[in-house]
Design a protein around this motif. Structure first.
Motif, PDB file in Angstrom:
ATOM      1  N   LEU A  10      29.954 201.030 161.867  1.00 21.59           N
ATOM      2  CA  LEU A  10      30.832 200.623 162.966  1.00 21.59           C
ATOM      3  C   LEU A  10      31.662 199.398 162.584  1.00 21.59           C
ATOM      4  O   LEU A  10      31.142 198.441 162.002  1.00 21.59           O
ATOM      5  CB  LEU A  10      29.999 200.302 164.203  1.00 21.59           C
ATOM      6  CG  LEU A  10      30.775 199.849 165.446  1.00 21.59           C
ATOM      7  CD1 LEU A  10      31.655 200.966 165.974  1.00 21.59           C
ATOM      8  CD2 LEU A  10      29.808 199.357 166.531  1.00 21.59           C
ATOM      9  N   LEU A  11      32.940 199.430 162.932  1.00 21.43           N
ATOM     10  CA  LEU A  11      33.833 198.280 162.773  1.00 21.43           C
ATOM     11  C   LEU A  11      34.458 197.944 164.124  1.00 21.43           C
ATOM     12  O   LEU A  11      34.659 198.817 164.973  1.00 21.43           O
ATOM     13  CB  LEU A  11      34.943 198.587 161.764  1.00 21.43           C
ATOM     14  CG  LEU A  11      34.524 198.888 160.326  1.00 21.43           C
ATOM     15  CD1 LEU A  11      35.758 199.203 159.484  1.00 21.43           C
ATOM     16  CD2 LEU A  11      33.749 197.731 159.718  1.00 21.43           C
ATOM     17  N   PHE A  12      34.779 196.675 164.301  1.00 23.64           N
ATOM     18  CA  PHE A  12      35.436 196.222 165.536  1.00 23.64           C
ATOM     19  C   PHE A  12      36.101 194.886 165.224  1.00 23.64           C
ATOM     20  O   PHE A  12      35.774 194.218 164.238  1.00 23.64           O
ATOM     21  CB  PHE A  12      34.421 196.073 166.681  1.00 23.64           C
ATOM     22  CG  PHE A  12      33.148 195.367 166.279  1.00 23.64           C
ATOM     23  CD1 PHE A  12      33.066 193.977 166.289  1.00 23.64           C
ATOM     24  CD2 PHE A  12      32.038 196.091 165.881  1.00 23.64           C
ATOM     25  CE1 PHE A  12      31.901 193.318 165.917  1.00 23.64           C
ATOM     26  CE2 PHE A  12      30.862 195.439 165.504  1.00 23.64           C
ATOM     27  CZ  PHE A  12      30.800 194.059 165.520  1.00 23.64           C
ATOM     28  N   ASP A  13      37.057 194.498 166.052  1.00 22.07           N
ATOM     29  CA  ASP A  13      37.754 193.231 165.826  1.00 22.07           C
ATOM     30  C   ASP A  13      36.772 192.066 165.818  1.00 22.07           C
ATOM     31  O   ASP A  13      35.839 192.011 166.625  1.00 22.07           O
ATOM     32  CB  ASP A  13      38.814 193.013 166.909  1.00 22.07           C
ATOM     33  CG  ASP A  13      40.043 193.884 166.705  1.00 22.07           C
ATOM     34  OD1 ASP A  13      40.279 194.342 165.563  1.00 22.07           O
ATOM     35  OD2 ASP A  13      40.766 194.114 167.691  1.00 22.07           O
ATOM     36  N   ASP A  14      37.007 191.138 164.902  1.00 17.36           N
ATOM     37  CA  ASP A  14      36.186 189.933 164.729  1.00 17.36           C
ATOM     38  C   ASP A  14      34.773 190.254 164.253  1.00 17.36           C
ATOM     39  O   ASP A  14      33.844 189.489 164.486  1.00 17.36           O
ATOM     40  CB  ASP A  14      36.138 189.094 166.009  1.00 17.36           C
ATOM     41  CG  ASP A  14      36.227 187.588 165.709  1.00 17.36           C
ATOM     42  OD1 ASP A  14      36.505 187.226 164.544  1.00 17.36           O
ATOM     43  OD2 ASP A  14      36.004 186.789 166.632  1.00 17.36           O
ATOM     44  N   ARG A  83      30.401 190.232 171.244  1.00 12.34           N
ATOM     45  CA  ARG A  83      30.429 189.885 172.679  1.00 12.34           C
ATOM     46  C   ARG A  83      31.443 190.736 173.422  1.00 12.34           C
ATOM     47  O   ARG A  83      31.200 191.168 174.559  1.00 12.34           O
ATOM     48  CB  ARG A  83      30.753 188.405 172.877  1.00 12.34           C
ATOM     49  CG  ARG A  83      29.611 187.445 172.595  1.00 12.34           C
ATOM     50  CD  ARG A  83      29.093 187.523 171.191  1.00 12.34           C
ATOM     51  NE  ARG A  83      28.289 186.361 170.827  1.00 12.34           N
ATOM     52  CZ  ARG A  83      27.805 186.168 169.616  1.00 12.34           C
ATOM     53  NH1 ARG A  83      28.044 187.041 168.649  1.00 12.34           N
ATOM     54  NH2 ARG A  83      27.085 185.100 169.356  1.00 12.34           N
ATOM     55  N   GLU A  84      32.567 191.001 172.779  1.00 14.77           N
ATOM     56  CA  GLU A  84      33.573 191.865 173.393  1.00 14.77           C
ATOM     57  C   GLU A  84      33.088 193.307 173.439  1.00 14.77           C
ATOM     58  O   GLU A  84      33.286 194.019 174.437  1.00 14.77           O
ATOM     59  CB  GLU A  84      34.888 191.773 172.611  1.00 14.77           C
ATOM     60  CG  GLU A  84      36.019 192.614 173.164  1.00 14.77           C
ATOM     61  CD  GLU A  84      36.496 192.150 174.537  1.00 14.77           C
ATOM     62  OE1 GLU A  84      37.010 192.999 175.290  1.00 14.77           O
ATOM     63  OE2 GLU A  84      36.345 190.947 174.856  1.00 14.77           O
ATOM     64  N   VAL A  85      32.433 193.748 172.375  1.00 19.67           N
ATOM     65  CA  VAL A  85      31.941 195.127 172.332  1.00 19.67           C
ATOM     66  C   VAL A  85      30.910 195.377 173.425  1.00 19.67           C
ATOM     67  O   VAL A  85      30.860 196.466 174.007  1.00 19.67           O
ATOM     68  CB  VAL A  85      31.353 195.446 170.941  1.00 19.67           C
ATOM     69  CG1 VAL A  85      30.714 196.837 170.928  1.00 19.67           C
ATOM     70  CG2 VAL A  85      32.436 195.370 169.869  1.00 19.67           C
ATOM     71  N   LEU A  86      30.096 194.379 173.746  1.00 22.58           N
ATOM     72  CA  LEU A  86      29.118 194.533 174.823  1.00 22.58           C
ATOM     73  C   LEU A  86      29.776 194.881 176.152  1.00 22.58           C
ATOM     74  O   LEU A  86      29.131 195.459 177.036  1.00 22.58           O
ATOM     75  CB  LEU A  86      28.299 193.246 174.981  1.00 22.58           C
ATOM     76  CG  LEU A  86      27.209 192.990 173.950  1.00 22.58           C
ATOM     77  CD1 LEU A  86      26.720 191.548 174.040  1.00 22.58           C
ATOM     78  CD2 LEU A  86      26.041 193.966 174.133  1.00 22.58           C
ATOM     79  N   GLN A  87      31.056 194.559 176.281  1.00 24.02           N
ATOM     80  CA  GLN A  87      31.800 194.829 177.509  1.00 24.02           C
ATOM     81  C   GLN A  87      32.645 196.097 177.402  1.00 24.02           C
ATOM     82  O   GLN A  87      33.483 196.355 178.276  1.00 24.02           O
ATOM     83  CB  GLN A  87      32.707 193.634 177.849  1.00 24.02           C
ATOM     84  CG  GLN A  87      31.992 192.294 177.897  1.00 24.02           C
ATOM     85  CD  GLN A  87      30.824 192.281 178.860  1.00 24.02           C
ATOM     86  OE1 GLN A  87      30.921 192.804 179.974  1.00 24.02           O
ATOM     87  NE2 GLN A  87      29.710 191.693 178.445  1.00 24.02           N
ATOM     88  N   GLN A  88      32.428 196.886 176.361  1.00 19.56           N
ATOM     89  CA  GLN A  88      33.203 198.111 176.144  1.00 19.56           C
ATOM     90  C   GLN A  88      32.292 199.326 176.325  1.00 19.56           C
ATOM     91  O   GLN A  88      31.582 199.728 175.396  1.00 19.56           O
ATOM     92  CB  GLN A  88      33.825 198.101 174.748  1.00 19.56           C
ATOM     93  CG  GLN A  88      34.828 196.986 174.533  1.00 19.56           C
ATOM     94  CD  GLN A  88      35.348 196.899 173.102  1.00 19.56           C
ATOM     95  OE1 GLN A  88      34.891 197.604 172.217  1.00 19.56           O
ATOM     96  NE2 GLN A  88      36.318 196.032 172.902  1.00 19.56           N
ATOM     97  N   ALA A 112      22.415 193.136 166.231  1.00 22.07           N
ATOM     98  CA  ALA A 112      21.224 193.415 167.037  1.00 22.07           C
ATOM     99  C   ALA A 112      21.500 193.257 168.523  1.00 22.07           C
ATOM    100  O   ALA A 112      20.834 193.884 169.357  1.00 22.07           O
ATOM    101  CB  ALA A 112      20.076 192.495 166.615  1.00 22.07           C
ATOM    102  N   LEU A 113      22.477 192.414 168.885  1.00 21.54           N
ATOM    103  CA  LEU A 113      22.833 192.270 170.300  1.00 21.54           C
ATOM    104  C   LEU A 113      23.335 193.590 170.867  1.00 21.54           C
ATOM    105  O   LEU A 113      23.072 193.920 172.033  1.00 21.54           O
ATOM    106  CB  LEU A 113      23.894 191.188 170.482  1.00 21.54           C
ATOM    107  CG  LEU A 113      23.553 189.779 170.003  1.00 21.54           C
ATOM    108  CD1 LEU A 113      24.705 188.825 170.322  1.00 21.54           C
ATOM    109  CD2 LEU A 113      22.245 189.283 170.613  1.00 21.54           C
TER     110      LEU A 113
END
Length: 216
Positions: A10-14, A83-88, A112-113
């Motif tokens: 998985l990749l995501f910004d930041d 932190r942003e992904v947790l909201q997606q 792990a989050l």
């Protein structure tokens, strides 16, 4: 002939660069040293548009989430972007869905989050980057935090500590999947110190004065 395993990274910004680049290198080198017979590795993101990793590195994912519904091995890196992904919801649902049928789910650092947020670490021991132990505890109160090990193996789910620990975990997984000698050959090619199985009791990895390092 051994069936090739598919890896979804998985990749995501930041995202933290070494969190994904370290495991990518380990598994790619293992595959290369074995005539590309062992693994197929995909970098996965919401879209195939460039992902801007930590400190501005631009990375091009090769497949989007909805085109990658299953994989044998799932790797979830960390970084401030978690932190942003947790909201997606779409990404979190994908993590839950693909992990349900994966043989192995690996996290690096604060990745792990995301496993915790997806409910995958309930009642399990786990580790993460030392700066986010409290956050992990909030997301998954039943998780037993392991603060002094490089990685923690629960069988299907393996979590690793901060950043470079993802390399150690990945070498350990290569040993689990393909044997100790294969992992040693990969580490030798990378000129990376490999934590031998003798220094790695019960799949719980740490580097300390009593753990032999090997470039053998």
């Amino acid at each position: 002939m051994m069936n090739k395993k598919t890896i979804a990274l998985l990749l995501f910004d930041d995202v933290e660069v070494m969190d994904f680049a370290g495991p990518f290198e380990v598994f790619s080198v293992t595959n290369e040293l074995n005539q590309d017979r062992l693994l197929t590795l995909h970098t996965v993101a919401v879209t195939t548009d460039p992902v801007i990793a930590r400190n501005g590195l631009s990375v091009n994912p090769d497949i989007q989430l909805d085109a990658m519904p299953q994989a044998d091995i799932v790797i979830i890196p960390g970084g401030d972007g978690t932190r942003e992904v947790l909201q997606q919801p779409a990404v979190m649902h994908w993590i839950q869905q693909i992990s349900a049928n994966a043989e192995h789910v690996l996290s690096v650092c604060s990745g792990a989050l995301l496993l915790a947020g997806a409910g995958l670490l309930n009642d399990l021991p786990a580790t993460t980057h030392h700066d986010v132990f409290d956050t992990l505890a909030e997301l998954s109160p039943s998780t037993r935090l392991i603060r002094d090990q490089r990685f923690v193996d629960n069988g299907q789910i393996v979590t690793s500590a901060g950043i470079s620990a993802g390399i150690d975990m990945s070498l350990y997984m290569v040993a689990r999947l393909y044997g100790h000698d294969t992992a040693q050959k990969t580490a030798r090619y990378m000129e990376y110190p490999y934590l031998t199985k003798e220094g790695n009791p019960q799949g719980q990895g740490r580097f300390d004065d009593n753990s032999p390092l090997a470039f053998m």
